[in-house]
Design a protein around this motif. Structure first.
Motif, short mmCIF file in Angstrom:
data_model
loop_
_atom_site.label_atom_id
_atom_site.label_comp_id
_atom_site.label_asym_id
_atom_site.label_seq_id
_atom_site.Cartn_x
_atom_site.Cartn_y
_atom_site.Cartn_z
N GLU A 149 0.83 -1.20 0.00
CA GLU A 149 0.00 0.00 0.00
C GLU A 149 0.87 1.26 0.00
O GLU A 149 1.40 1.66 -1.03
CB GLU A 149 -0.97 -0.05 1.19
CG GLU A 149 -1.95 -1.21 1.10
CD GLU A 149 -2.95 -1.28 2.24
OE1 GLU A 149 -3.81 -2.16 2.19
OE2 GLU A 149 -2.86 -0.47 3.19
N GLY A 150 1.02 1.89 1.13
CA GLY A 150 1.66 3.21 1.18
C GLY A 150 3.08 3.24 0.66
O GLY A 150 3.48 4.19 -0.03
N PHE A 151 3.89 2.23 0.97
CA PHE A 151 5.28 2.26 0.57
C PHE A 151 5.49 2.05 -0.93
O PHE A 151 6.57 2.31 -1.44
CB PHE A 151 6.09 1.23 1.36
CG PHE A 151 6.57 1.72 2.71
CD1 PHE A 151 5.98 2.82 3.32
CD2 PHE A 151 7.59 1.07 3.38
CE1 PHE A 151 6.40 3.28 4.56
CE2 PHE A 151 8.03 1.52 4.63
CZ PHE A 151 7.42 2.63 5.21
N SER A 152 4.46 1.57 -1.62
CA SER A 152 4.56 1.43 -3.08
C SER A 152 3.58 2.35 -3.79
O SER A 152 3.29 2.16 -4.97
CB SER A 152 4.29 -0.02 -3.50
OG SER A 152 2.96 -0.40 -3.18
N GLN A 153 3.06 3.37 -3.06
CA GLN A 153 2.04 4.27 -3.60
C GLN A 153 0.86 3.49 -4.18
O GLN A 153 0.28 3.83 -5.20
CB GLN A 153 2.64 5.19 -4.67
CG GLN A 153 3.53 6.30 -4.14
CD GLN A 153 4.90 5.79 -3.69
OE1 GLN A 153 5.60 5.13 -4.47
NE2 GLN A 153 5.27 6.07 -2.47
N PHE A 154 0.52 2.40 -3.51
CA PHE A 154 -0.62 1.55 -3.87
C PHE A 154 -0.48 0.98 -5.29
O PHE A 154 -1.47 0.72 -5.96
CB PHE A 154 -1.94 2.31 -3.71
CG PHE A 154 -2.27 2.61 -2.26
CD1 PHE A 154 -3.06 1.75 -1.52
CD2 PHE A 154 -1.74 3.73 -1.64
CE1 PHE A 154 -3.33 2.01 -0.19
CE2 PHE A 154 -2.01 4.01 -0.30
CZ PHE A 154 -2.82 3.14 0.43
N ASP A 155 0.75 0.77 -5.71
CA ASP A 155 1.03 0.17 -7.02
C ASP A 155 2.10 -0.91 -6.83
O ASP A 155 3.24 -0.76 -7.28
CB ASP A 155 1.50 1.24 -8.00
CG ASP A 155 1.62 0.71 -9.43
OD1 ASP A 155 1.33 -0.49 -9.65
OD2 ASP A 155 2.04 1.49 -10.31
N PRO A 156 1.76 -2.02 -6.16
CA PRO A 156 2.77 -3.01 -5.82
C PRO A 156 3.37 -3.71 -7.03
O PRO A 156 4.53 -4.13 -6.98
CB PRO A 156 2.01 -4.00 -4.93
CG PRO A 156 0.57 -3.83 -5.30
CD PRO A 156 0.42 -2.38 -5.63
N VAL A 157 2.62 -3.82 -8.12
CA VAL A 157 3.16 -4.49 -9.30
C VAL A 157 4.30 -3.67 -9.90
O VAL A 157 5.37 -4.20 -10.25
CB VAL A 157 2.05 -4.75 -10.34
CG1 VAL A 157 2.66 -5.28 -11.65
CG2 VAL A 157 1.03 -5.74 -9.80
N GLY A 254 -2.20 6.85 11.91
CA GLY A 254 -1.25 7.35 10.92
C GLY A 254 -1.14 6.43 9.73
O GLY A 254 -1.77 5.37 9.67
N GLY A 255 -0.30 6.83 8.79
CA GLY A 255 -0.20 6.13 7.52
C GLY A 255 0.42 4.75 7.58
O GLY A 255 0.28 3.97 6.62
N PHE A 256 1.11 4.39 8.67
CA PHE A 256 1.72 3.07 8.73
C PHE A 256 0.71 1.97 9.07
O PHE A 256 0.99 0.80 8.88
CB PHE A 256 2.88 3.05 9.73
CG PHE A 256 4.05 3.91 9.31
CD1 PHE A 256 4.15 4.43 8.03
CD2 PHE A 256 5.06 4.20 10.21
CE1 PHE A 256 5.21 5.22 7.64
CE2 PHE A 256 6.14 5.00 9.83
CZ PHE A 256 6.22 5.51 8.54
N GLY A 257 -0.44 2.35 9.61
CA GLY A 257 -1.57 1.42 9.69
C GLY A 257 -1.61 0.49 10.88
O GLY A 257 -2.26 -0.56 10.81
#
Length: 309
Positions: A149-157, A254-257
């Protein structure tokens, strides 16, 4: 006051470095319950897992072991800064192996605690290592979910494609890409337009004298992050996580969830003895070292382990 001993023990093909915390009234002829304390992503044993939680547990009468992850801190392994969840979970197993070798540890009274990523790693270890008789997660984060999610800007592929490209380049001799998970300072973060409470407070903890330690590098080897992108800390928790479970999270999200991950594992765990503490007005990084937040967590953690170990 408890006593700290620097120890090392064999891991897979390298040695693990750890701090062994002993109660103030320690007597080697007796046996004690013991707890493995696992540090966050990019952290080290000298930070919250050791100096805060392991120390407090030892002061409460437990043997506590805070270790450096493989490839990080003072532990061995190469290349450096690998953050592979399978190896991180294996590290907990080797820490338990070490405790089992100590005559003064009661092998039937082993617990596990972890902070942030270490909390989810501790849960994952407990799912399949039932030498762990009780597990506590302090503001635990599922690193695989965070990367997807956050660490890949929601683009894991796309992230996986970039990782593959970088790993191939390194295999051909190019320089390794060591990423820093955090900005250099809170000021830099704000200048870059970052407002997320977790990023700002993480930077305040790791990049200032408040929590900064020489071995806490907040770094990861980018080319080895692929395994983590496909990992779920809570896999099979619905059937295999039967041990007592305590989850502590703050309600300042926060953003880390950590809040959502805490709610998820509390719901998914098969344990009939599970508890979640939601600390009102408390954030993720306050649970690392701030007295009010830490004391609130420990007021549940210490009785939890004393009743179950």
């Amino acid at each position: 006051m408890c006593t700290l001993k620097q120890v090392s023990y064999q891991n897979l093909g390298w040695a693990s470095a750890a701090h062994l915390y002993l109660p103030s009234d320690f007597d080697e002829s007796k046996t004690y319950p013991a707890i493995v304390s696992t540090h966050p992503i990019g952290s080290c044993k000298e930070q919250t897992s050791g100096s805060i939680y392991a120390r407090a547990l030892a002061d409460a009468g437990f043997i506590a072991l805070a270790f450096d992850a493989s490839f990080q801190g003072e532990s061995g392994g190469s290349p450096r800064f690998i953050e592979d969840p399978s190896i991180r979970t294996s590290d907990i197993r080797f820490a338990i192996d070490y405790l089992m070798s100590l005559s003064f540890v009661d092998e039937n009274k082993i617990g596990a605690i972890g902070i942030c990523g270490g909390g989810a790693y501790s849960i994952h270890a407990a799912i399949t290592d039932h030498r762990i008789k009780a597990v506590a997660s302090i503001t635990g984060v599922n690193f695989g979910r965070l990367l997807r999610e956050g660490f890949s800007q929601f683009d894991p592929v796309s992230a996986l494609e970039a990782i593959a490209k970088q790993r191939t380049a390194e295999a051909k001799g190019e320089q390794a890409y060591i990423l820093d998970y955090l900005p250099n300072s809170v000021e830099d973060a704000k200048t870059a337009g970052i407002s997320d409470i977790d990023v700002l407070e993480a930077t305040d903890y790791y990049k200032t004298p408040r929590g900064q330690r020489s071995n806490g590098k907040t770094s990861g080897l980018f080319s080895f992050n692929g395994a983590a992108l496909g990992w779920d800390a809570f896999l099979n928790a619905e059937t295999l996580l039967t041990q007592p479970l305590l989850v502590v999270v703050g309600d300042k999200v926060g953003g880390f969830g950590a809040y959502r991950d805490g709610m998820e594992i509390y719901g998914r765990a098969a344990s009939n003895d599970k508890h979640i503490i939601v600390a009102e007005g408390i954030s993720h990084y306050e649970l690392y070292d701030q007295p009010e937040a830490v004391n609130l967590a420990l007021s549940s953690v210490i009785p939890f382990f004393k009743d179950r170990l």
